[in-house]
Write an enzyme that holds these catalytic residues in place. Sequence first.
Site, mmCIF file in Angstrom:
data_model
loop_
_atom_site.group_PDB
_atom_site.id
_atom_site.type_symbol
_atom_site.label_atom_id
_atom_site.label_comp_id
_atom_site.label_asym_id
_atom_site.label_seq_id
_atom_site.Cartn_x
_atom_site.Cartn_y
_atom_site.Cartn_z
ATOM 1 N N GLY A 38 7.143 2.754 3.037
ATOM 2 C CA GLY A 38 7.593 3.174 4.357
ATOM 3 C C GLY A 38 7.276 4.609 4.723
ATOM 4 O O GLY A 38 7.964 5.202 5.550
ATOM 5 N N SER A 39 6.198 5.166 4.152
ATOM 6 C CA SER A 39 5.876 6.545 4.539
ATOM 7 C C SER A 39 5.396 6.609 5.998
ATOM 8 O O SER A 39 5.678 7.580 6.708
ATOM 9 C CB SER A 39 4.846 7.169 3.595
ATOM 10 O OG SER A 39 3.585 6.584 3.770
ATOM 11 N N ARG A 51 1.386 -9.056 5.313
ATOM 12 C CA ARG A 51 1.489 -10.490 5.616
ATOM 13 C C ARG A 51 0.721 -10.745 6.909
ATOM 14 O O ARG A 51 0.807 -9.934 7.842
ATOM 15 C CB ARG A 51 2.978 -10.789 5.816
ATOM 16 C CG ARG A 51 3.370 -12.235 5.897
ATOM 17 C CD ARG A 51 4.895 -12.327 5.866
ATOM 18 N NE ARG A 51 5.412 -11.938 4.557
ATOM 19 C CZ ARG A 51 5.465 -12.741 3.498
ATOM 20 N NH1 ARG A 51 5.060 -13.986 3.597
ATOM 21 N NH2 ARG A 51 5.931 -12.298 2.349
ATOM 22 N N LEU A 52 -0.019 -11.853 6.952
ATOM 23 C CA LEU A 52 -0.736 -12.188 8.190
ATOM 24 C C LEU A 52 0.260 -12.634 9.254
ATOM 25 O O LEU A 52 1.221 -13.334 8.954
ATOM 26 C CB LEU A 52 -1.713 -13.339 7.938
ATOM 27 C CG LEU A 52 -3.075 -13.000 7.345
ATOM 28 C CD1 LEU A 52 -3.876 -14.281 7.138
ATOM 29 C CD2 LEU A 52 -3.838 -12.037 8.233
ATOM 30 N N HIS A 82 -4.654 0.357 8.833
ATOM 31 C CA HIS A 82 -5.301 -0.101 7.590
ATOM 32 C C HIS A 82 -6.044 1.076 6.950
ATOM 33 O O HIS A 82 -6.726 1.834 7.645
ATOM 34 C CB HIS A 82 -6.271 -1.241 7.906
ATOM 35 C CG HIS A 82 -6.876 -1.832 6.673
ATOM 36 N ND1 HIS A 82 -6.181 -2.674 5.834
ATOM 37 C CD2 HIS A 82 -8.103 -1.663 6.119
ATOM 38 C CE1 HIS A 82 -6.951 -3.010 4.818
ATOM 39 N NE2 HIS A 82 -8.126 -2.417 4.964
HETATM 40 C C1 GAR Z 1 -0.643 2.210 4.398
HETATM 41 O O1 GAR Z 1 -1.608 3.012 3.775
HETATM 42 C C2 GAR Z 1 -1.284 1.187 5.306
HETATM 43 O O2 GAR Z 1 -2.476 1.637 5.859
HETATM 44 C C3 GAR Z 1 -1.507 0.024 4.358
HETATM 45 O O3 GAR Z 1 -0.360 0.007 3.563
HETATM 46 C C4 GAR Z 1 0.099 1.346 3.366
HETATM 47 C C5 GAR Z 1 1.599 1.362 3.564
HETATM 48 O O4 GAR Z 1 2.119 2.609 3.169
HETATM 49 N N1 GAR Z 1 -1.709 -1.199 5.067
HETATM 50 C C6 GAR Z 1 -2.559 -2.170 4.678
HETATM 51 O O5 GAR Z 1 -3.201 -2.115 3.653
HETATM 52 C C7 GAR Z 1 -2.649 -3.352 5.626
HETATM 53 N N2 GAR Z 1 -3.711 -4.211 5.279
HETATM 54 P P1 GAR Z 1 3.589 3.037 3.585
HETATM 55 O O6 GAR Z 1 4.520 1.881 3.203
HETATM 56 O O7 GAR Z 1 3.852 4.259 2.756
HETATM 57 O O8 GAR Z 1 3.619 3.299 5.074
#
Ligand code: GAR
Length: 192
Positions: A12-13, A91-92, A109
């Site tokens: 959740g950053s 999740r899609l 992404h």
């Molecule tokens: C982020 O880097 C986001 O771009 C990626 O998950 C991470 C979540 O980080 N998303 C994907 O890979 C989607 N395909 P967070 O929980 O620290 O925000």
Amino acid sequence: MNNIAIFASGSGSNFDAIVQKVEKGELDVNIALLVCDRIGAPVIEKAQKYEIDTVVYRPKSFSDKSEYERAVLDDCRKRDVEFIVLAGYMRLIGPTLLQPFEQRIINIHPSLLPAFPGKDAIGQALEKRVKVTGVTIHFVDGGMDTGPIIAQEAIEVSDADTAIDIKRKIQAVEHRLYPKVIQSLFIKEESQ
Ligand code: GAR
């Protein structure tokens, strides 16, 4: 003010970065809901700290994806959610949510799409020894990290960079770019 829901599965950053911009008055949205699909995910505690309404689901306990998404849709409708922001939601999205929220779901992404879609985009980039990767924000369609691109920003990868180094560079971009893109989408809507 526009009501948004943030969907997240992990640390959740990005959620945190968006909430902080709202708290500072630099992003004019109301975060009406966090939807989390993983019990115990650290993002849940972050939402509690900010007193953001949260629903946590275990999708496997539903009979199928559309039953799960109907529950989520109901949560969104109850709170007049107009826009869905995916922030590490692994999740899609299926037709049950896509149809009512057409062009109203965005995703972030950690690669320059269409390169390295799916899981572990940073690992995939490292394996290919790319010199440049980055961040993509796009509208969500039925595919895996497909859909029209809204914004991209590149970062350079040096030979010495580890996955942790790349992640740090990517997240610094994500935390700045995502709130900015969210704000610009709503400004565009208001001027239409
Ligand atoms: C982020 O880097 C986001 O771009 C990626 O998950 C991470 C979540 O980080 N998303 C994907 O890979 C989607 N395909 P967070 O929980 O620290 O925000």
